[in-house]
Design a protein around this motif. Structure first.
Motif, PDB file in Angstrom:
ATOM      1  N   ALA A 143      45.862  59.751  -4.515  1.00 54.26           N
ATOM      2  CA  ALA A 143      46.400  60.864  -5.033  1.00 54.26           C
ATOM      3  C   ALA A 143      47.844  60.583  -5.800  1.00 54.26           C
ATOM      4  CB  ALA A 143      46.518  61.982  -4.442  1.00 54.26           C
ATOM      5  N   GLU A 144      48.483  59.620  -5.120  1.00 54.13           N
ATOM      6  CA  GLU A 144      49.770  59.116  -5.811  1.00 54.13           C
ATOM      7  C   GLU A 144      49.778  58.220  -6.833  1.00 54.13           C
ATOM      8  OE1 GLU A 144      52.779  60.420  -4.727  1.00 54.13           O
ATOM      9  OE2 GLU A 144      51.899  61.849  -3.476  1.00 54.13           O
ATOM     10  N   PHE A 145      48.672  57.545  -7.020  1.00 63.27           N
ATOM     11  CA  PHE A 145      48.440  56.286  -7.976  1.00 63.27           C
ATOM     12  C   PHE A 145      47.483  56.667  -8.956  1.00 63.27           C
ATOM     13  CE2 PHE A 145      49.970  55.044  -3.747  1.00 63.27           C
ATOM     14  CZ  PHE A 145      51.106  54.422  -3.866  1.00 63.27           C
ATOM     15  N   GLU A 146      47.285  57.716  -9.586  1.00 62.28           N
ATOM     16  CA  GLU A 146      46.293  58.122 -10.557  1.00 62.28           C
ATOM     17  C   GLU A 146      46.360  57.496 -11.885  1.00 62.28           C
ATOM     18  OE1 GLU A 146      45.837  62.268 -10.798  1.00 62.28           O
ATOM     19  OE2 GLU A 146      44.957  62.732  -8.947  1.00 62.28           O
ATOM     20  N   ASN A 147      47.683  57.057 -12.226  1.00 67.11           N
ATOM     21  CA  ASN A 147      47.990  56.562 -13.573  1.00 67.11           C
ATOM     22  C   ASN A 147      48.503  55.260 -13.514  1.00 67.11           C
ATOM     23  OD1 ASN A 147      47.542  59.094 -14.957  1.00 67.11           O
ATOM     24  ND2 ASN A 147      49.667  59.632 -14.396  1.00 67.11           N
ATOM     25  N   ALA A 148      48.280  54.686 -12.250  1.00 70.77           N
ATOM     26  CA  ALA A 148      48.812  53.183 -11.936  1.00 70.77           C
ATOM     27  C   ALA A 148      47.420  52.273 -12.490  1.00 70.77           C
ATOM     28  CB  ALA A 148      49.190  52.747 -10.742  1.00 70.77           C
ATOM     29  N   ASP A 149      47.988  51.346 -13.100  1.00 69.95           N
ATOM     30  CA  ASP A 149      46.900  50.022 -13.667  1.00 69.95           C
ATOM     31  C   ASP A 149      46.589  49.275 -12.597  1.00 69.95           C
ATOM     32  OD1 ASP A 149      46.968  50.899 -16.199  1.00 69.95           O
ATOM     33  OD2 ASP A 149      48.679  49.805 -16.499  1.00 69.95           O
ATOM     34  N   THR A 150      47.395  48.944 -11.529  1.00 66.48           N
ATOM     35  CA  THR A 150      47.290  47.970 -10.326  1.00 66.48           C
ATOM     36  C   THR A 150      47.799  48.806  -9.026  1.00 66.48           C
ATOM     37  OG1 THR A 150      47.682  46.020 -11.961  1.00 66.48           O
ATOM     38  CG2 THR A 150      47.569  45.779  -9.815  1.00 66.48           C
ATOM     39  N   VAL A 151      46.874  48.654  -8.257  1.00 64.75           N
ATOM     40  CA  VAL A 151      47.372  49.406  -6.789  1.00 64.75           C
ATOM     41  C   VAL A 151      46.950  48.140  -5.832  1.00 64.75           C
ATOM     42  CG1 VAL A 151      47.116  51.125  -5.193  1.00 64.75           C
ATOM     43  CG2 VAL A 151      46.804  51.650  -7.830  1.00 64.75           C
ATOM     44  N   ARG A 152      48.126  48.003  -4.926  1.00 66.52           N
ATOM     45  CA  ARG A 152      47.982  46.948  -3.820  1.00 66.52           C
ATOM     46  C   ARG A 152      47.814  47.788  -2.855  1.00 66.52           C
ATOM     47  NH1 ARG A 152      51.745  45.302  -6.896  1.00 66.52           N
ATOM     48  NH2 ARG A 152      53.390  45.830  -5.719  1.00 66.52           N
ATOM     49  N   VAL A 153      46.801  47.146  -1.964  1.00 67.00           N
ATOM     50  CA  VAL A 153      46.582  47.937  -0.695  1.00 67.00           C
ATOM     51  C   VAL A 153      46.654  46.901   0.394  1.00 67.00           C
ATOM     52  CG1 VAL A 153      44.800  49.035   0.583  1.00 67.00           C
ATOM     53  CG2 VAL A 153      44.896  49.553  -1.829  1.00 67.00           C
ATOM     54  N   TYR A 154      47.479  47.370   1.429  1.00 67.54           N
ATOM     55  CA  TYR A 154      47.562  46.570   2.517  1.00 67.54           C
ATOM     56  C   TYR A 154      47.005  46.969   3.810  1.00 67.54           C
ATOM     57  CZ  TYR A 154      51.283  44.632  -0.594  1.00 67.54           C
ATOM     58  OH  TYR A 154      52.033  44.125  -1.391  1.00 67.54           O
ATOM     59  N   GLY A 155      46.403  46.265   4.682  1.00 71.04           N
ATOM     60  CA  GLY A 155      45.917  46.822   6.077  1.00 71.04           C
ATOM     61  C   GLY A 155      45.789  45.487   7.132  1.00 71.04           C
ATOM     62  N   ARG A 156      45.136  46.145   8.049  1.00 71.23           N
ATOM     63  CA  ARG A 156      45.172  45.399   9.354  1.00 71.23           C
ATOM     64  C   ARG A 156      44.299  43.923   8.921  1.00 71.23           C
ATOM     65  NH1 ARG A 156      42.439  46.317  15.069  1.00 71.23           N
ATOM     66  NH2 ARG A 156      40.589  46.278  14.066  1.00 71.23           N
ATOM     67  N   ALA A 157      44.589  43.021   9.541  1.00 68.60           N
ATOM     68  CA  ALA A 157      43.933  41.520   9.020  1.00 68.60           C
ATOM     69  C   ALA A 157      42.539  41.755   9.357  1.00 68.60           C
ATOM     70  CB  ALA A 157      44.496  40.371   9.618  1.00 68.60           C
ATOM     71  N   ASP A 158      41.966  42.368  10.540  1.00 72.91           N
ATOM     72  CA  ASP A 158      40.814  42.538  10.780  1.00 72.91           C
ATOM     73  C   ASP A 158      40.003  43.372  10.304  1.00 72.91           C
ATOM     74  OD1 ASP A 158      41.099  40.763  13.068  1.00 72.91           O
ATOM     75  OD2 ASP A 158      41.193  42.429  14.566  1.00 72.91           O
ATOM     76  N   ASP A 159      40.705  44.250   9.319  1.00 70.37           N
ATOM     77  CA  ASP A 159      40.013  45.174   8.299  1.00 70.37           C
ATOM     78  C   ASP A 159      39.935  44.863   7.006  1.00 70.37           C
ATOM     79  OD1 ASP A 159      39.725  46.984  10.568  1.00 70.37           O
ATOM     80  OD2 ASP A 159      41.487  48.125  10.121  1.00 70.37           O
ATOM     81  N   GLU A 160      40.234  43.520   6.730  1.00 73.98           N
ATOM     82  CA  GLU A 160      40.130  43.048   5.261  1.00 73.98           C
ATOM     83  C   GLU A 160      38.956  43.224   4.681  1.00 73.98           C
ATOM     84  OE1 GLU A 160      41.034  39.096   2.656  1.00 73.98           O
ATOM     85  OE2 GLU A 160      41.795  38.939   4.727  1.00 73.98           O
ATOM     86  N   GLU A 161      37.893  43.142   5.044  1.00 72.02           N
ATOM     87  CA  GLU A 161      36.416  43.057   4.521  1.00 72.02           C
ATOM     88  C   GLU A 161      36.077  44.582   4.226  1.00 72.02           C
ATOM     89  OE1 GLU A 161      33.159  40.931   6.274  1.00 72.02           O
ATOM     90  OE2 GLU A 161      34.359  39.087   6.620  1.00 72.02           O
ATOM     91  N   LEU A 162      36.516  45.238   5.222  1.00 69.67           N
ATOM     92  CA  LEU A 162      36.078  46.697   5.167  1.00 69.67           C
ATOM     93  C   LEU A 162      36.978  47.305   4.032  1.00 69.67           C
ATOM     94  CD1 LEU A 162      35.051  49.527   6.321  1.00 69.67           C
ATOM     95  CD2 LEU A 162      37.225  49.600   7.887  1.00 69.67           C
ATOM     96  N   ILE A 163      38.211  46.979   3.881  1.00 69.56           N
ATOM     97  CA  ILE A 163      39.085  47.633   2.951  1.00 69.56           C
ATOM     98  C   ILE A 163      38.475  46.954   1.477  1.00 69.56           C
ATOM     99  CG2 ILE A 163      41.432  47.659   1.746  1.00 69.56           C
ATOM    100  CD1 ILE A 163      42.306  47.593   5.005  1.00 69.56           C
ATOM    101  N   GLU A 164      38.244  45.772   1.339  1.00 63.79           N
ATOM    102  CA  GLU A 164      37.857  45.268   0.096  1.00 63.79           C
ATOM    103  C   GLU A 164      36.527  45.913  -0.236  1.00 63.79           C
ATOM    104  OE1 GLU A 164      37.485  41.143   0.716  1.00 63.79           O
ATOM    105  OE2 GLU A 164      39.586  40.489   0.087  1.00 63.79           O
TER     106      GLU A 164
END
Length: 193
Positions: free
Chosen positions: A114-135
């Motif tokens: 909701a904070e990034f509705e007009n953004a072209d590129t949004v970077r998401v960080y997460g736990r290393a073990d969750d990389e596949e899930l987040i992707e």
């Protein structure tokens, strides 16, 4: 009157005067002794009263100190229990798997988006073990990409160059908010009185 009679009268007078002085001396000595005994009784009563007050004051101080120490030990024990509960909750969150982990992570990404509705590129960080899930979750969002690992129990941190906002929606931050908001209730349940 003969000299013997005069001497005898003087002797009798001297004896009478000596007896009178002795009686006065004994009487005065008895008064002094009586006053001294009265003074000694007062001093003794005062000393006993002071000793009793000091004993009572010392007893109160020790009792107060013991109560304070007991209260501090109870508080330390409560803090330890709360800390153990918190660590247990953190471990449970870190070990979440499958659908539950995916649902929670998806909800946190959605809330952050909701904070990034007009953004072209949004970077998401997460736990290393969750990389596949987040992707896999980010496939549903245009312009979102997994950027790097973030040291947390799970969840996401989201940011964009177009926005000065960085949203921390990690399990850690959610737990912190919930913990702070509900600490009194948690404490009451754990330590019902």
């Amino acid at each position: 009157m003969s000299l013997d009679t005069v001497v005898e009268d003087i002797r009798e007078e001297a004896h009478a005067r000596a007896e009178e002085l002795r009686e006065e001396g004994e009487s005065r000595a008895e008064e002094i002794i009586s006053e001294a005994e009265d003074d000694a009784d007062e001093i003794l009563e005062e000393a006993e009263g002071n000793a009793e007050r000091e004993i009572e004051q010392l007893r109160e101080q020790r009792l107060s100190s013991a109560k304070l120490e007991a209260k501090q030990k109870r508080l330390e024990a409560r803090r330890d229990v709360l800390s153990d509960v918190r660590e247990h909750v953190e471990a449970e969150l870190a070990n979440l798997e499958g659908e539950t982990r995916e649902e929670l992570t998806r909800a946190l990404v959605e809330t952050s988006s909701a904070e990034f509705e007009n953004a072209d590129t949004v970077r998401v960080y997460g736990r290393a073990d969750d990389e596949e899930l987040i992707e896999s979750i980010l496939e549903d969002y245009d312009g979102y990409e997994y950027a790097d690992e973030y040291d947390c129990l799970g969840g996401v941190v989201v940011e964009s160059d177009q926005s000065r906002v960085r949203v921390n929606n990690t399990f850690d931050s959610v737990l912190e908010d919930v913990w702070e908001d509900n600490l009194q209730e948690i404490s009451n349940r754990l330590f019902e009185q």
